[in-house]
Design an enzyme around this catalytic site. Structure first.
Site, PDB file in Angstrom:
ATOM      1  N   ASN A  81       0.890  -1.251   0.066  1.00 19.92           N
ATOM      2  CA  ASN A  81      -0.009   0.259   0.127  1.00 19.92           C
ATOM      3  C   ASN A  81       0.947   1.180  -0.384  1.00 19.92           C
ATOM      4  O   ASN A  81       0.288   2.894  -0.248  1.00 19.92           O
ATOM      5  CB  ASN A  81      -1.125  -0.030   1.144  1.00 19.92           C
ATOM      6  CG  ASN A  81      -0.990   1.771   1.489  1.00 19.92           C
ATOM      7  OD1 ASN A  81      -2.044   1.705   1.068  1.00 19.92           O
ATOM      8  ND2 ASN A  81      -0.424   2.147   3.317  1.00 19.92           N
ATOM      9  N   TYR A 146       3.511   9.530 -10.631  1.00 22.60           N
ATOM     10  CA  TYR A 146       2.224   8.652  -9.799  1.00 22.60           C
ATOM     11  C   TYR A 146       1.104   7.802 -10.994  1.00 22.60           C
ATOM     12  O   TYR A 146       1.250   6.930 -10.985  1.00 22.60           O
ATOM     13  CB  TYR A 146       1.270   9.879  -9.333  1.00 22.60           C
ATOM     14  CG  TYR A 146       0.787   9.080  -7.955  1.00 22.60           C
ATOM     15  CD1 TYR A 146       0.993   8.802  -7.194  1.00 22.60           C
ATOM     16  CD2 TYR A 146      -1.165   8.736  -8.660  1.00 22.60           C
ATOM     17  CE1 TYR A 146       0.080   8.281  -6.234  1.00 22.60           C
ATOM     18  CE2 TYR A 146      -2.319   8.388  -7.779  1.00 22.60           C
ATOM     19  CZ  TYR A 146      -1.586   7.820  -6.150  1.00 22.60           C
ATOM     20  OH  TYR A 146      -2.113   6.905  -5.241  1.00 22.60           O
TER      21      TYR A 146
HETATM   22  N1  CAA Z   1      -8.597  19.679 -14.060  1.00 25.38           N
HETATM   23  C1  CAA Z   1      -8.662  20.151 -14.826  1.00 25.38           C
HETATM   24  N2  CAA Z   1      -7.557  20.823 -14.593  1.00 25.38           N
HETATM   25  C2  CAA Z   1      -6.407  21.123 -14.375  1.00 25.38           C
HETATM   26  C3  CAA Z   1      -6.781  20.032 -12.951  1.00 25.38           C
HETATM   27  C4  CAA Z   1      -6.891  19.249 -13.287  1.00 25.38           C
HETATM   28  N3  CAA Z   1      -7.224  18.121 -12.405  1.00 25.38           N
HETATM   29  N4  CAA Z   1      -5.042  20.334 -12.380  1.00 25.38           N
HETATM   30  C5  CAA Z   1      -4.620  21.449 -13.262  1.00 25.38           C
HETATM   31  N5  CAA Z   1      -5.139  22.189 -13.751  1.00 25.38           N
HETATM   32  C6  CAA Z   1      -5.175  23.171 -14.311  1.00 25.38           C
HETATM   33  C7  CAA Z   1      -5.311  24.385 -13.403  1.00 25.38           C
HETATM   34  O1  CAA Z   1      -6.711  25.132 -13.128  1.00 25.38           O
HETATM   35  C8  CAA Z   1      -4.016  25.722 -14.650  1.00 25.38           C
HETATM   36  O2  CAA Z   1      -5.418  25.841 -15.398  1.00 25.38           O
HETATM   37  P1  CAA Z   1      -4.788  27.463 -16.218  1.00 25.38           P
HETATM   38  O3  CAA Z   1      -3.909  27.320 -16.720  1.00 25.38           O
HETATM   39  O4  CAA Z   1      -5.854  27.482 -17.204  1.00 25.38           O
HETATM   40  O5  CAA Z   1      -4.831  28.648 -14.778  1.00 25.38           O
HETATM   41  C9  CAA Z   1      -3.189  24.514 -14.592  1.00 25.38           C
HETATM   42  O6  CAA Z   1      -4.223  23.448 -15.184  1.00 25.38           O
HETATM   43  C10 CAA Z   1      -1.878  24.510 -14.372  1.00 25.38           C
HETATM   44  O7  CAA Z   1      -2.765  24.078 -13.021  1.00 25.38           O
HETATM   45  P2  CAA Z   1      -1.797  25.267 -11.308  1.00 25.38           P
HETATM   46  O8  CAA Z   1      -1.889  26.955 -11.662  1.00 25.38           O
HETATM   47  O9  CAA Z   1      -2.120  24.218 -10.031  1.00 25.38           O
HETATM   48  O10 CAA Z   1      -0.683  24.857 -11.773  1.00 25.38           O
HETATM   49  P3  CAA Z   1       0.596  24.407 -10.730  1.00 25.38           P
HETATM   50  O11 CAA Z   1       2.133  24.271 -11.582  1.00 25.38           O
HETATM   51  O12 CAA Z   1       0.943  25.438  -9.674  1.00 25.38           O
HETATM   52  O13 CAA Z   1      -0.014  23.027 -10.070  1.00 25.38           O
HETATM   53  C11 CAA Z   1      -0.166  20.343  -9.922  1.00 25.38           C
HETATM   54  C12 CAA Z   1       0.191  22.152 -10.531  1.00 25.38           C
HETATM   55  C13 CAA Z   1       0.790  20.350  -8.711  1.00 25.38           C
HETATM   56  C14 CAA Z   1      -0.009  19.831 -10.679  1.00 25.38           C
HETATM   57  C15 CAA Z   1      -1.533  21.511  -9.104  1.00 25.38           C
HETATM   58  O14 CAA Z   1      -2.646  21.564 -10.080  1.00 25.38           O
HETATM   59  C16 CAA Z   1      -2.043  20.342  -8.467  1.00 25.38           C
HETATM   60  O15 CAA Z   1      -1.929  19.950  -7.102  1.00 25.38           O
HETATM   61  N6  CAA Z   1      -2.882  19.607  -8.955  1.00 25.38           N
HETATM   62  C17 CAA Z   1      -3.429  18.518  -8.343  1.00 25.38           C
HETATM   63  C18 CAA Z   1      -3.208  17.054  -8.616  1.00 25.38           C
HETATM   64  C19 CAA Z   1      -4.185  15.915  -7.839  1.00 25.38           C
HETATM   65  O16 CAA Z   1      -4.965  15.803  -8.550  1.00 25.38           O
HETATM   66  N7  CAA Z   1      -3.544  15.122  -7.198  1.00 25.38           N
HETATM   67  C20 CAA Z   1      -3.969  13.807  -6.653  1.00 25.38           C
HETATM   68  C21 CAA Z   1      -3.241  13.787  -5.079  1.00 25.38           C
HETATM   69  S1  CAA Z   1      -4.064  12.358  -4.274  1.00 25.38           S
HETATM   70  C22 CAA Z   1      -3.400  10.649  -5.495  1.00 25.38           C
HETATM   71  O17 CAA Z   1      -3.147  10.853  -5.981  1.00 25.38           O
HETATM   72  C23 CAA Z   1      -4.167   9.769  -4.739  1.00 25.38           C
HETATM   73  C24 CAA Z   1      -5.250   8.890  -5.687  1.00 25.38           C
HETATM   74  O18 CAA Z   1      -4.525   7.677  -6.394  1.00 25.38           O
HETATM   75  C25 CAA Z   1      -6.210   9.964  -6.126  1.00 25.38           C
END
Ligand code: CAA
Length: 240
Positions: A81, A146
């Protein structure tokens, strides 16, 4: 009757989140659980023991195997896990962040199964459950590392489902693919995105760790004796 009476169970990433919820559930069902993690933790339950483990360290994995063999001479269940995220858009993701996620989430499982899998085959029984993710099946913005690791788990486990049973051993290898679960891992995700992910499920909510632990426990148990090589989605209908 206790489902895991006298069964020896190893759970990596066992000190929190899905791993911990699974440790509690299996211990309540009579298992002798080794909850493994890098940082020491004490557990309230008599049947849950901490064992140090860094899945990226081959010596640490071998040591866990040797300790379990010395104490019990067998292994019934391995729940793989342990996992990390290092999210970034691909243009910003460093090679180091890519490698460390692959090394922990994917190779970390290989580092253990290379010992425990053949042992299960030799015993003639055993159950391996690996935790993948909906992200491994459909990708996710900002998670190239990931997603690759979690997709890799699926191919690797299907291979092991074939390898370890090929001479008739009742060794089952299955994958659980959760959606978004309310653990520390998702706390790094911006709140508006979490709302969006909840909205993408049919149930309009994220999962509690116990809802995933329940399925892992079933798949690991003899109740699932005819399930192997399967990928079980537990995602509230996020991906249909
Ligand atoms: N869907 C749609 N649009 C998204 C998106 C998504 N999931 N993630 C990011 N975007 C878009 C943002 O809205 C942004 O759009 P604009 O260019 O129009 O402004 C663009 O992509 C860039 O995003 P950020 O401004 O957030 O860019 P950043 O460099 O500051 O951060 C990131 C990037 C770290 C990936 C951040 O977006 C983030 O944390 N995203 C979430 C990632 C995620 O879902 N992780 C899951 C963790 S939990 C897990 O992994 C467990 C599991 O098994 C599910």
């Amino acid at each position: 009757m206790e489902l895991f009476k006298d069964k020896v169970v190893i759970i990596t990433g066992g000190s929190q989140g899905i791993g911990y919820a699974t440790a509690v559930k299996m211990a309540e069902e009579g298992a002798i659980v080794y909850a493994c993690a890098r940082r020491e933790k004490t557990f309230d339950h008599d049947n849950i023991h901490y064992h140090p483990l860094d899945v990226t360290d081959e010596d640490s994995c071998r040591k866990l195997f040797e300790d379990i063999m010395e104490k019990h001479g067998k292994i019934d269940v391995l729940v793989a896990n342990a996992g990390i995220t290092k999210d970034a858009m691909t243009r910003k993701m460093t090679g180091e962040d890519f490698d460390s996620v692959i090394n922990t989430n994917l190779k970390g499982i290989f580092n253990l199964v290379r010992y425990f899998g053949p042992k299960m085959e030799e015993q003639g029984y055993g159950s391996i459950v690996a935790v993948s993710s909906v992200v491994g099946e459909q990708g996710n913005i900002g998670q190239a590392n990931y997603a690759a690791s979690k997709a890799g788990i699926i191919g690797m486990c299907k291979t092991w489902a074939k390898e370890f049973s090929r001479k008739g051993a009742q060794v089952r290898v299955n994958v659980i693919a959760p959606g978004y679960v309310l653990t520390d891992m998702v706390k790094s995700v911006p709140e508006d995105l979490l709302d969006k992910f909840a909205g993408q499920t049919m149930l309009k909510r994220l999962a509690e760790p116990e809802e995933i632990a329940e399925v892992i426990t079933f798949i690991a148990s003899d109740k699932a004796s005819y399930i192997t090589g399967a990928v079980i989605d537990v995602n509230g209908g996020m991906r249909l």
